[in-house]
Design a protein around this motif. Structure first.
Motif, short mmCIF file in Angstrom:
data_model
loop_
_atom_site.label_atom_id
_atom_site.label_comp_id
_atom_site.label_asym_id
_atom_site.label_seq_id
_atom_site.Cartn_x
_atom_site.Cartn_y
_atom_site.Cartn_z
N LEU A 14 39.98 40.67 46.15
CA LEU A 14 38.80 39.65 46.15
C LEU A 14 38.96 38.81 44.82
N TYR A 15 39.65 39.38 43.80
CA TYR A 15 39.61 38.58 42.60
C TYR A 15 40.84 38.95 41.78
N LYS A 16 41.26 37.87 41.29
CA LYS A 16 42.73 38.31 40.22
C LYS A 16 42.52 37.19 39.06
N LYS A 17 42.87 37.80 38.13
CA LYS A 17 43.10 37.09 36.66
C LYS A 17 44.27 37.47 35.82
N ARG A 18 44.91 36.64 35.75
CA ARG A 18 46.17 36.49 34.58
C ARG A 18 46.01 35.92 33.21
N ASP A 75 48.03 48.02 24.19
CA ASP A 75 46.09 48.07 23.91
C ASP A 75 45.61 48.33 25.16
N LYS A 76 45.19 49.43 25.55
CA LYS A 76 44.33 49.77 26.79
C LYS A 76 43.25 48.87 26.92
N GLU A 77 42.55 48.41 25.87
CA GLU A 77 41.48 47.61 25.89
C GLU A 77 41.74 46.05 26.36
N LYS A 78 42.82 45.58 26.44
CA LYS A 78 43.40 44.26 26.49
C LYS A 78 44.27 44.15 27.58
N PRO A 79 43.99 44.26 28.64
CA PRO A 79 44.82 43.96 29.87
C PRO A 79 45.55 42.51 29.90
N ASP A 80 46.77 42.53 30.46
CA ASP A 80 47.38 41.08 30.41
C ASP A 80 47.06 40.67 32.00
N SER A 81 46.74 41.29 32.95
CA SER A 81 46.30 40.66 34.43
C SER A 81 45.17 41.99 34.75
N LYS A 82 44.56 41.47 35.68
CA LYS A 82 43.60 42.47 36.43
C LYS A 82 43.40 41.88 37.68
N SER A 83 42.81 42.90 38.91
CA SER A 83 42.39 42.60 40.12
C SER A 83 41.28 43.43 40.53
N PHE A 84 40.56 43.13 41.50
CA PHE A 84 39.49 43.70 41.86
C PHE A 84 39.71 43.81 43.52
N SER A 85 39.89 44.90 43.91
CA SER A 85 40.02 45.10 45.50
C SER A 85 38.97 46.06 45.97
N VAL A 86 38.55 45.60 47.34
CA VAL A 86 37.61 46.46 48.32
C VAL A 86 38.63 46.80 49.40
N PHE A 87 38.73 48.21 49.73
CA PHE A 87 39.29 48.64 50.87
C PHE A 87 40.60 47.63 51.05
N ASP A 88 41.40 47.88 49.66
CA ASP A 88 42.89 47.27 49.52
C ASP A 88 42.82 45.88 49.88
N MET A 89 41.86 45.20 49.88
CA MET A 89 41.72 43.61 50.11
C MET A 89 41.47 43.16 48.74
#
Length: 106
Positions: A99-103, A83-97
């Protein structure tokens, strides 16, 4: 003549600062949207989108930052659907650093 050069430099500096502050506002806005959403979202200004053919990961790239989504595929199930709408984990990166991760729990 000198005053004209100084005023042009000041105007150029103000434009550079305004563009940088607009970019920071965009990144912070998308970080807040990303962190508060449990579903798949795209950046406000999407530059590129990448997805693995196997459906295990998706990347949504903004200007200098990226949303990364991961999906766990059940290997025992032969359908390989997710299901594309429900990821199992996600992360946010700025210039490959990152900043935020959630599983999410499975």
């Amino acid at each position: 003549m000198e005053k004209s050069k100084k005023s042009k430099k000041k105007i150029a500096l103000k434009i550079i600062i305004a563009v940088f502050l607009a970019w920071v506002l965009l990144v912070v806005t998308d970080l807040i949207r990303f962190a508060t959403s449990d579903r798949y979202i795209e950046p406000l200004i999407t530059v590129t989108q990448m997805a693995c053919d196997c459906g295990e990961s998706r990347n949504e790239c903004g200007i200098g930052y990226r949303f990364d989504y991961s999906y766990y595929i059940d290997l025992d199930n032969s359908s390989w659907k997710y299901d594309k709408e429900k990821p199992d984990s996600k992360s946010f990166s700025v210039f490959d650093m990152t900043l935020y991760k959630k599983r999410y729990s499975q």
